[in-house]
Design a protein around this motif. Structure first.
Motif, PDB file in Angstrom:
ATOM      1  N   ASP A   7     -45.549  90.283 -40.464  1.00  0.00           N
ATOM      2  CA  ASP A   7     -45.175  91.544 -39.814  1.00  0.00           C
ATOM      3  C   ASP A   7     -46.395  92.243 -39.232  1.00  0.00           C
ATOM      4  OD1 ASP A   7     -42.487  91.202 -40.451  1.00  0.00           O
ATOM      5  OD2 ASP A   7     -42.667  92.323 -42.323  1.00  0.00           O
ATOM      6  N   ALA A  55     -46.862  93.030 -35.301  1.00  0.00           N
ATOM      7  CA  ALA A  55     -47.085  94.409 -34.858  1.00  0.00           C
ATOM      8  C   ALA A  55     -48.368  94.518 -34.042  1.00  0.00           C
ATOM      9  CB  ALA A  55     -47.140  95.349 -36.064  1.00  0.00           C
ATOM     10  N   ASN A  66     -47.932  92.970 -30.582  1.00  0.00           N
ATOM     11  CA  ASN A  66     -47.167  93.866 -29.709  1.00  0.00           C
ATOM     12  C   ASN A  66     -48.032  95.011 -29.196  1.00  0.00           C
ATOM     13  OD1 ASN A  66     -44.820  92.367 -29.895  1.00  0.00           O
ATOM     14  ND2 ASN A  66     -44.021  93.561 -31.598  1.00  0.00           N
ATOM     15  N   TRP A  71     -49.865  95.944 -24.874  1.00  0.00           N
ATOM     16  CA  TRP A  71     -49.680  97.150 -24.067  1.00  0.00           C
ATOM     17  C   TRP A  71     -50.612  97.146 -22.873  1.00  0.00           C
ATOM     18  CZ3 TRP A  71     -49.502 102.074 -27.613  1.00  0.00           C
ATOM     19  CH2 TRP A  71     -48.387 102.006 -28.439  1.00  0.00           C
ATOM     20  N   GLY A 103     -40.611 100.638 -25.072  1.00  0.00           N
ATOM     21  CA  GLY A 103     -40.619 100.077 -26.424  1.00  0.00           C
ATOM     22  C   GLY A 103     -41.858 100.415 -27.214  1.00  0.00           C
ATOM     23  N   LYS A 104     -42.768 101.211 -26.642  1.00  0.00           N
ATOM     24  CA  LYS A 104     -44.037 101.478 -27.326  1.00  0.00           C
ATOM     25  C   LYS A 104     -43.862 102.263 -28.615  1.00  0.00           C
ATOM     26  CE  LYS A 104     -47.018 101.171 -23.321  1.00  0.00           C
ATOM     27  NZ  LYS A 104     -47.939 101.903 -22.454  1.00  0.00           N
ATOM     28  N   ALA A 105     -42.988 103.260 -28.626  1.00  0.00           N
ATOM     29  CA  ALA A 105     -42.764 104.025 -29.855  1.00  0.00           C
ATOM     30  C   ALA A 105     -42.232 103.093 -30.945  1.00  0.00           C
ATOM     31  CB  ALA A 105     -41.794 105.170 -29.604  1.00  0.00           C
ATOM     32  N   LYS A 106     -41.355 102.176 -30.563  1.00  0.00           N
ATOM     33  CA  LYS A 106     -40.821 101.195 -31.520  1.00  0.00           C
ATOM     34  C   LYS A 106     -41.948 100.313 -32.056  1.00  0.00           C
ATOM     35  CE  LYS A 106     -37.855  97.195 -31.484  1.00  0.00           C
ATOM     36  NZ  LYS A 106     -37.036  96.335 -30.669  1.00  0.00           N
ATOM     37  N   ASP A 107     -42.906  99.935 -31.202  1.00  0.00           N
ATOM     38  CA  ASP A 107     -44.041  99.125 -31.641  1.00  0.00           C
ATOM     39  C   ASP A 107     -44.892  99.879 -32.660  1.00  0.00           C
ATOM     40  OD1 ASP A 107     -43.267  97.084 -29.930  1.00  0.00           O
ATOM     41  OD2 ASP A 107     -44.793  97.527 -28.414  1.00  0.00           O
ATOM     42  N   VAL A 146     -43.884 102.361 -34.665  1.00  0.00           N
ATOM     43  CA  VAL A 146     -43.105 102.465 -35.907  1.00  0.00           C
ATOM     44  C   VAL A 146     -43.147 101.137 -36.660  1.00  0.00           C
ATOM     45  CG1 VAL A 146     -40.780 102.783 -36.840  1.00  0.00           C
ATOM     46  CG2 VAL A 146     -41.641 104.337 -35.094  1.00  0.00           C
ATOM     47  N   ALA A 147     -43.045 100.014 -35.952  1.00  0.00           N
ATOM     48  CA  ALA A 147     -43.115  98.693 -36.599  1.00  0.00           C
ATOM     49  C   ALA A 147     -44.490  98.471 -37.224  1.00  0.00           C
ATOM     50  CB  ALA A 147     -42.801  97.592 -35.594  1.00  0.00           C
TER      51      ALA A 147
END
Length: 94
Positions: free
Chosen positions: A47, A51, A54, A58, A68-72, A74-75
Motif C-alpha cells: 500500500d 501510494a 501515485n 502527479w 484524483g489527487k485528494a484520493k491519492d 487520503v490513500a
C-alpha cells in the motif's frame, strides 16, 4: 510496471507467540518472526508503494488537490496509518 514482489494486500497476524505476514490472496508467508510493529510495516509495504507511486505520478506543475489527487493523499495517509498504527485523524476527532 511489472511487480517482482508478492502482490498485496498483505496481512500481519499473530498466532500464540509467533508473528507472521502473509499474502491475503495466496496465504504465502512474506515474513515470519517479526515484531508486531515490524509486521505492521511489512504488511503495509504494498500500500505504501502504491501510494507513493501515485503521488510521484502527479504533474509537478499542478499541485492542487483536484481530480484524483485528494484520493491519492487520503490513500497515502491510510497506508502510513496502517504501517505505524497511528490515526492521522485522531487529533481532529478528539
Amino acid at each position: 510496471m511489472s511487480t517482482k514482489h508478492t502482490p498485496g494486500p498483505w496481512l500481519a497476524t499473530r498466532s500464540g507467540s509467533k508473528n507472521r505476514v502473509a499474502s491475503m490472496d495466496t496465504g504465502e508467508t512474506i515474513a515470519a518472526g517479526a515484531t508486531a510493529e515490524d509486521g505492521r510495516l511489512i504488511a503495509a509495504a504494498p500500500d505504501l508503494l502504491d501510494a507513493l507511486e501515485n503521488l510521484l505520478a502527479w504533474d509537478e506543475t499542478d499541485l492542487s488537490l483536484t481530480g484524483g489527487k485528494a484520493k491519492d493523499v487520503v490513500a497515502a495517509l491510510a497506508a502510513v496509518d496502517s504501517a505505524t498504527g497511528r490515526n492521522h485523524y485522531a487529533d481532529e476527532i478528539e
